[in-house]
Design a protein around this motif. Structure first.
Motif, short mmCIF file in Angstrom:
data_model
loop_
_atom_site.label_atom_id
_atom_site.label_comp_id
_atom_site.label_asym_id
_atom_site.label_seq_id
_atom_site.Cartn_x
_atom_site.Cartn_y
_atom_site.Cartn_z
N VAL A 83 1.01 -1.11 0.04
CA VAL A 83 -0.08 0.03 0.31
C VAL A 83 0.92 1.00 0.08
CG1 VAL A 83 -1.70 1.31 1.41
CG2 VAL A 83 -1.93 -1.09 1.13
N SER A 84 1.98 1.18 0.72
CA SER A 84 2.87 2.43 0.48
C SER A 84 3.38 2.64 -0.55
CB SER A 84 4.07 2.24 1.69
OG SER A 84 3.48 1.94 3.12
N LEU A 85 3.79 1.61 -1.37
CA LEU A 85 4.36 1.88 -2.64
C LEU A 85 3.39 2.07 -3.76
CD1 LEU A 85 6.77 -1.36 -2.87
CD2 LEU A 85 7.27 0.89 -2.83
N THR A 86 2.13 2.27 -3.43
CA THR A 86 1.20 2.28 -4.82
C THR A 86 1.25 3.73 -5.24
OG1 THR A 86 -0.46 2.66 -3.22
CG2 THR A 86 -0.55 0.58 -4.01
N ARG A 87 0.98 4.68 -4.31
CA ARG A 87 0.89 5.91 -5.07
C ARG A 87 2.17 6.55 -5.52
NH1 ARG A 87 2.01 11.56 -3.94
NH2 ARG A 87 0.30 12.93 -4.84
N GLN A 88 3.35 6.65 -4.90
CA GLN A 88 4.68 7.00 -5.27
C GLN A 88 5.24 6.45 -6.39
OE1 GLN A 88 5.35 10.03 -4.25
NE2 GLN A 88 4.00 10.11 -2.51
N ILE A 89 5.52 4.94 -6.18
CA ILE A 89 6.27 4.38 -7.08
C ILE A 89 5.49 3.70 -8.39
CG2 ILE A 89 7.84 2.29 -6.99
CD1 ILE A 89 9.19 4.70 -5.84
#
Length: 454
Positions: free
Chosen positions: A401-407
C-alpha cells in the motif's frame, strides 16, 4: 492477554472514540508541528529571501524526507512491535525492542548527518539544483545537516513515547522545537540579516531542544522498564522492527525519489515553457509544503490509532480493531473533503502566504494546485491504511500500500505524461495516481476487515 494487563491498559477497554481523540489529537499536533519546521522556514524565506530561497528549500526537501524515512522505519517499527508484544503480555521483550530502536535512531542520525556534510554538492545536483539556486541550497542544507541526528531522534522517539502511553509529552516535544524555530526565524532572518542561513540555524536549534526532551523522557519519565543493557542493538529485535517499520520507510523513500524525479522533470520541461526553470521549482516547493499540512493530519490520525490497533490485535479484540479503522476512515475522508475545497477555491491566497512573485508564478501555482491536488479528498486513505496494516503486523500489505501512490503509479506517470503534454503532464499525473492508490488501499482494507469479522 492476561486479565491484569487488560484491566491496567485502557487501550483494551476505553471507548473507541475517546481513545482516538486521546491519541490522535496529540499525534496530529506533533505531525503538524514537524511540518511547521519546513513551512515556517518556507514562509519567512519567501518573504525575506525570495523565489530563489523557496526553490532552495524545495531542493533540500529530499534530505528531510530521507531523515523522516529513517526515523519512521525505526520509530514506527519499534512502537508497533512494542504494542503487539505488550498486548500479548510479553513486557520484557517489548522493553528490549524500545531499547534497540532508540540506539539505532542515534546511530543512524549521526551517519546520515555526516554523509550530507561530506557529500553536500553532489547530493544537491542529484536533487535537481540550478546554478542560480545552488548557493542558497548549499547554505540551507549544509547548516541543517547538523540538526539531522536530533531530527531523527525526535521523530522516531516520539512514536515510542506515544506507544508508551504518553501522547501529550510526545506532542510537547515537537511543539517546543517548533515554537523556538518560529521565534528565531524572523529574528535571525530580518533582525540579524542572516538570510537563508538564519532560517537554517533556527531550524537546527529547535531540533536540538526537541531531541534533548526525548532523551529526558527516557531517562526520567518513561512508563516502560528500560535498563542500560537493553540499549545494545539486537539483530533479532532489529529484524522485527524492520518488518513493521519498512512500510513507512518505503513510503518516505518513495516520496524522496518522486521529489527528485519531479524536480529534474520540472527543470527540463520548464526550460522550454513560458515559466522557465525556477518558477516551477519554487511553486512545487510551496505547494508541497501546504500539502504537508493535510498529510500531517492524516498521518497523525494513523499514528494515533496505531497503539489502539496494535494492542487490541495482539489481544485478539478484533471488533475493536475494525471499529477503530472505520472511524479513522470517516475522519480522514471528512478532512480530505475540507482540504479539497480549500485547494480548489483558494489557491492564490495560499501561495501568497509564502511570498510574492510574477503573474506567471501565480498562474502556474494556481493550475498546479487545482489539477495536481484534484483527488485530495481521498488522499488520506492510503497512508492511514498503510499504518493500519503495519500496526496489526501485516508488514507486506503495509509495504504494498505504501508503494502504490509514489512508485507504482506516480513515478511512471511523471516520466511518461510530460513527453506528450510538456510540463502540464506533471500536473495531470497527480490525480490519476491518487485515485488509483486510494482504490487499492480500500480494496485491501475491506478484505482484511472481513477476515476479522469471520
Amino acid at each position: 492477554m492476561n486479565e491484569n494487563t487488560e484491566q491496567m491498559n485502557p487501550l483494551a477497554t476505553e471507548r473507541i472514540g475517546k481513545l482516538i481523540a486521546k491519541f490522535a489529537i496529540p499525534a496530529i499536533i506533533s505531525m503538524l508541528v514537524s511540518s511547521l519546521y519546513n513551512i515556517v522556514d518556507q514562509i519567512f524565506i519567501g518573504q525575506g529571501v525570495g523565489i530563489l530561497g523557496n526553490a532552495a528549500t524545495n531542493i533540500a526537501f529530499p534530505v528531510s524526507i530521507i531523515c523522516t524515512a529513517t526515523a519512521l522505519f525505526l520509530g514506527i517499527g519499534s512502537a508497533s512491535n512494542f504494542n503487539l508484544e505488550s498486548g500479548a503480555g510479553n513486557h520484557e521483550k517489548a522493553s528490549r525492542i524500545i531499547g534497540t530502536g532508540l540506539a539505532m535512531l542515534v546511530i543512524c542520525g549521526l551517519v546520515i548527518g555526516g554523509i550530507v556534510v561530506l557529500f553536500l554538492d553532489p547530493l544537491l545536483h542529484i536533487f535537481g539544483v540550478t546554478p542560480e539556486v545552488l548557493p542558497y541550497a548549499q547554505d540551507y542544507t549544509g547548516i541543517t545537516a547538523f540538526g539531522i541526528p536530533f531530527l531523527i531522534l525526535t521523530t522516531g522517539g516520539n512514536h515510542m513515547i506515544r506507544a508508551d502511553r504518553s501522547p501529550t509529552y510526545s506532542m510537547t516535544c515537537m511543539l517546543t522545537g517548533a515554537i523556538i524555530n518560529t521565534i528565531l526565524d524572523p529574528l535571525f532572518i530580518f533582525g540579524f540579516h542572516w538570510g537563508i542561513q538564519g532560517a537554517a540555524w533556527a531550524t537546527v536549534i529547535g531540533q536540538v531542544i526537541s531531541g534533548i526532551m526525548v532523551i529526558v523522557y527516557f531517562l526520567r519519565f518513561r512508563n516502560v522498564e528500560l535498563h542500560r543493557d537493553m540499549l545494545r542493538p539486537k539483530a533479532a529485535l532489529l529484524k522485527a522492527i524492520a518488518s513493521l517499520g519498512m512500510a513507512s520507510c518505503i513510503n518516505q523513500i518513495a516520496m524522496a525519489i518522486v521529489q527528485i524525479t519531479m524536480n529534474n522533470t520540472l527543470r527540463y520541461y520548464g526550460a522550454s515553457s513560458i515559466y522557465g526553470t525556477d518558477i516551477p521549482l519554487a511553486c512545487v516547493g510551496v505547494i508541497s509544503k501546504v500539502n504537508m499540512v493535510f498529510m500531517a493530519i492524516c498521518i497523525g490520525i494513523s499514528q494515533g490509532c496505531q497503539p489502539i490497533w496494535g494492542f487490541n490485535y495482539g489481544a485478539g479484540k478484533y471488533d475493536r480493531v475494525r471499529k477503530t479503522y472505520l472511524k479513522a476512515f470517516q475522519i480522514s475522508l471528512t478532512i480530505g473533503i475540507l482540504f479539497f475545497l480549500c485547494f480548489q477555491f483558494f489557491p492564490r491566497p495560499l501561495v501568497s502566504i509564502f511570498g510574492s512573485g510574477s503573474e506567471e508564478y501565480f498562474r502556474f501555482a494556481e493550475r498546479y494546485f487545482r489539477i495536481f491536488m484534484f483527488m485530495t479528498f481521498v488522499n488520506g486513505i492510503q497512508p492511514m491504511s498503510s499504518g493500519f496494516f503495519t500496526s496489526i503486523g501485516k508488514a507486506k500489505l503495509g509495504i504494498v500500500v505504501s508503494l502504490t501512490r509514489q512508485i507504482i503509479f506516480l513515478l511512471p506517470l511523471i516520466l511518461i505524461f510530460p513527453v506528450f503534454m510538456g510540463i502540464d503532464g506533471v500536473m495531470y499525473a497527480g490525480p490519476i495516481a491518487d485515485g488509483a492508490a486510494a482504490a487499492v488501499a480500500i480494496g485491501y482494507a475491506v478484505k482484511e476487515l472481513r477476515k476479522m469479522k469471520e
